[in-house]
Design an enzyme around this catalytic site. Structure first.
Site, short mmCIF file in Angstrom:
data_model
loop_
_atom_site.label_atom_id
_atom_site.label_comp_id
_atom_site.label_asym_id
_atom_site.label_seq_id
_atom_site.Cartn_x
_atom_site.Cartn_y
_atom_site.Cartn_z
N ASP A 1 39.76 43.92 38.16
CA ASP A 1 38.39 44.84 38.30
C ASP A 1 37.66 43.68 39.13
O ASP A 1 36.03 43.56 39.52
CB ASP A 1 37.33 44.60 37.04
CG ASP A 1 36.88 43.12 36.56
OD1 ASP A 1 37.46 42.31 36.44
OD2 ASP A 1 36.50 43.41 35.02
N GLU B 1 46.73 44.16 33.87
CA GLU B 1 44.91 45.10 33.15
C GLU B 1 44.48 45.78 34.09
O GLU B 1 43.64 46.32 33.82
CB GLU B 1 44.26 43.76 33.21
CG GLU B 1 43.41 43.89 31.93
CD GLU B 1 42.21 42.32 32.56
OE1 GLU B 1 42.29 41.37 31.26
OE2 GLU B 1 40.87 42.61 32.76
N GLU C 1 32.52 46.06 38.40
CA GLU C 1 33.34 46.15 37.96
C GLU C 1 34.22 47.22 37.18
O GLU C 1 35.25 47.73 37.98
CB GLU C 1 33.86 44.95 36.78
CG GLU C 1 33.49 43.68 37.03
CD GLU C 1 32.30 43.17 36.98
OE1 GLU C 1 31.36 43.54 37.25
OE2 GLU C 1 32.21 41.80 37.84
N HIS D 1 26.92 35.46 32.69
CA HIS D 1 27.23 35.40 33.79
C HIS D 1 27.61 36.88 34.33
O HIS D 1 26.95 37.88 35.92
CB HIS D 1 29.00 35.11 34.92
CG HIS D 1 29.97 35.04 33.89
ND1 HIS D 1 30.44 36.65 34.96
CD2 HIS D 1 30.80 35.87 33.39
CE1 HIS D 1 31.68 37.34 34.44
NE2 HIS D 1 32.08 36.53 33.75
N ARG E 1 26.40 40.34 35.65
CA ARG E 1 25.30 40.81 37.32
C ARG E 1 24.67 41.81 36.67
O ARG E 1 23.28 41.64 36.90
CB ARG E 1 26.34 41.42 37.97
CG ARG E 1 27.10 40.70 39.39
CD ARG E 1 27.47 41.64 40.74
NE ARG E 1 27.37 40.82 41.98
CZ ARG E 1 28.20 39.30 42.17
NH1 ARG E 1 29.67 39.36 40.36
NH2 ARG E 1 28.23 38.54 42.87
N HIS F 1 28.13 28.73 34.34
CA HIS F 1 28.65 29.52 35.52
C HIS F 1 28.08 29.14 36.73
O HIS F 1 26.73 28.67 36.55
CB HIS F 1 28.64 31.03 35.33
CG HIS F 1 29.22 31.89 36.03
ND1 HIS F 1 28.61 31.61 38.03
CD2 HIS F 1 30.41 32.78 35.91
CE1 HIS F 1 29.69 32.55 38.43
NE2 HIS F 1 31.39 33.47 37.25
#
Ligand code: UD1
Ligand code: UDP
Length: 371
Positions: free
Chosen positions: A97, A119, A133, A213, A215, A245
């Site tokens: 993604d 995936e 994503e 992490h 967004r 991260h």
């Protein structure tokens, strides 16, 4: 004529999940398989390449500090096109993604090269979470010719909701489990990095492993999550270890709220070998990571997921993970429950891992070999 396959990835999780596929495809003599890394991530990608001993055939080396999604996309578009033109693959494999996977899928489509998606089929159908994503997955799914879905749910999303031809959808399991099993077999616990970290862990305390992490959590939500950790850290029977991260938008709130706090150890991202070792030592995990949610059930570790919605519904339904979002109170209460009640804890570690049996990459190899 010799068939050419190009495997492309750019970030840490893609590299971990594609590593077993690279190993399998490189073993097929009749295929010319090349690996291209965009290096959307740099240090965190290199850690994975080192552990799995993968030397890329092409390295686009395009990470920039604090990159925006659009700058990153434009760099991927222009640089991958040169590779597609030089190598002339018959099939391009992308994963999951990320911006790397979606832009590379689109660039391949524009050159009329077939795309396989590892995936495939994970969905929330909420375009704001995970951001960006969910939309990356949907776009990649429209372009893809061969969909390698990790679970039946993921395959159903494609077939039932998106009208994808069932003959092009294969249920393979998730390659992250292949990577994890390989990783566990290859851990060298005499390594200096492991003994150094071991000397910093407090064996008298329950270890809470944390990562974060996403967004869509940046800003107030991320601060609320850090403040929950701050409150939890006041208990004297736990130790929090948080490999942070490298994204500056993560580094900044985490250091502001959690630096120099007793019971909280902030460290750099760990290479996969050390991270698996640490997961195994932990009592529970608090994370918004997709990959960690899939790995933890194989290590019998309960996971509190700091997300509002999930594309990994199987783990929620099996009680293996619990969604807690970024609400401070909820994170604290659910953590306390797991620390204080063995019954609550055991409820979250009893089911089998729904994400795979460690043979996903072999299945993918066999399918590609038969195309
Ligand atoms: C990316 C993926 C996300 C995935 C995550 C895994 C997209 C849109 N996002 O998000 O799906 O879950 O990776 O970690 O594709 N940085 C470094 N060194 C590194 C890696 C990152 O310094 O090795 C810093 C850089 O300043 C970089 C920033 O982190 O600009 C953001 O990296 P980026 O890949 O754009 O986004 P992630 O949040 O890591
Ligand atoms: N991981 C790692 N070192 C760390 C943190 C995570 O090797 O310090 C591994 C973890 O085991 C999992 C993957 O990285 O396989 C998850 O990556 P990330 O959380 O960056 O991305 P996501 O899974 O959310 O896309």
């Amino acid at each position: 004529m010799e068939k050419k396959v190009l495997i492309v990835f750019g970030t840490r999780p893609e590299a971990i999940k594609m590593a077993p596929v690279v190993k399998e495809l490189k073993n097929i003599d009749s295929l010319n398989t090349a690996v291209c890394v965009t290096a959307q991530h740099r240090e965190m990608l290199d850690q994975v390449l080192d552990f799995f001993k993968i030397t890329p055939d092409y390295d686009l080396d395009l990470m920039k500090p604090n990159q925006t999604l659009n700058e990153l996309s434009s760099r991927i578009f222009s640089k991958i096109d040169v590779v597609l033109n030089n190598f002339k693959p018959n099939l391009v494999l992308v994963h999951g993604d990320t911006t790397t996977s979606t832009i590379v899928a689109l660039a391949s489509f524009n050159r009329q090269i077939k795309v396989a998606h590892v995936e495939a089929g994970l969905r929330t159908y909420n375009k704001s979470a995970p951001f960006p994503e969910e939309i990356n997955r949907q776009i990649t799914g429209r372009i893809t010719d061969y969909h390698f879905a990790p679970t039946k749910n993921a395959a159903n999303n494609l077939i039932n909701n998106e009208n994808v031809n069932p003959k092009k959808v294969y249920i393979t399991g998730n390659t992250v489990i292949d990577a994890l099993f390989w990783g566990i077999k290859n851990i060298n616990d005499k390594r200096l990095e492991i003994s150094k970290l071991e000397s910093k862990t407090d064996k008298t305390k329950k270890l809470i492993l944390v990562t974060g992490h996403r967004r869509e959590n940046f800003g107030k939500k991320f601060e609320s999550f850090c403040n929950a950790l701050l409150t939890i850290s006041k208990r004297n029977d736990i130790q929090i270890i948080y490999p942070v991260h490298l994204n500056p938008r993560v580094q900044s709130p985490v250091t502001k709220i959690l630096k120099n706090i007793e019971n909280v150890l902030l460290i750099k991202p760990l290479d996969y070998e050390v991270f698996i070792w640490l997961m195994n030592k932990s009592y529970l995990i608090i994370t918004d990571s997709g990959g960690i949610q899939e790995e933890a059930p194989s290590l019998k570790k309960p996971v509190l997921v700091t997300r509002e919605v999930t594309e990994r519904q199987e783990a929620v339904e099996s009680n293996l993970v619990k969604l807690v979002g970024t609400n401070k109170k909820l994170i604290i209460n659910e953590t306390i429950k797991l620390l204080d009640s063995k019954e609550e804890y055991n409820k979250m570690i009893s089911a089998d891992n729904p994400y795979g049996d460690g043979k996903a990459s072999k299945r993918i190899k066999n399918i590609i070999n038969s195309l």
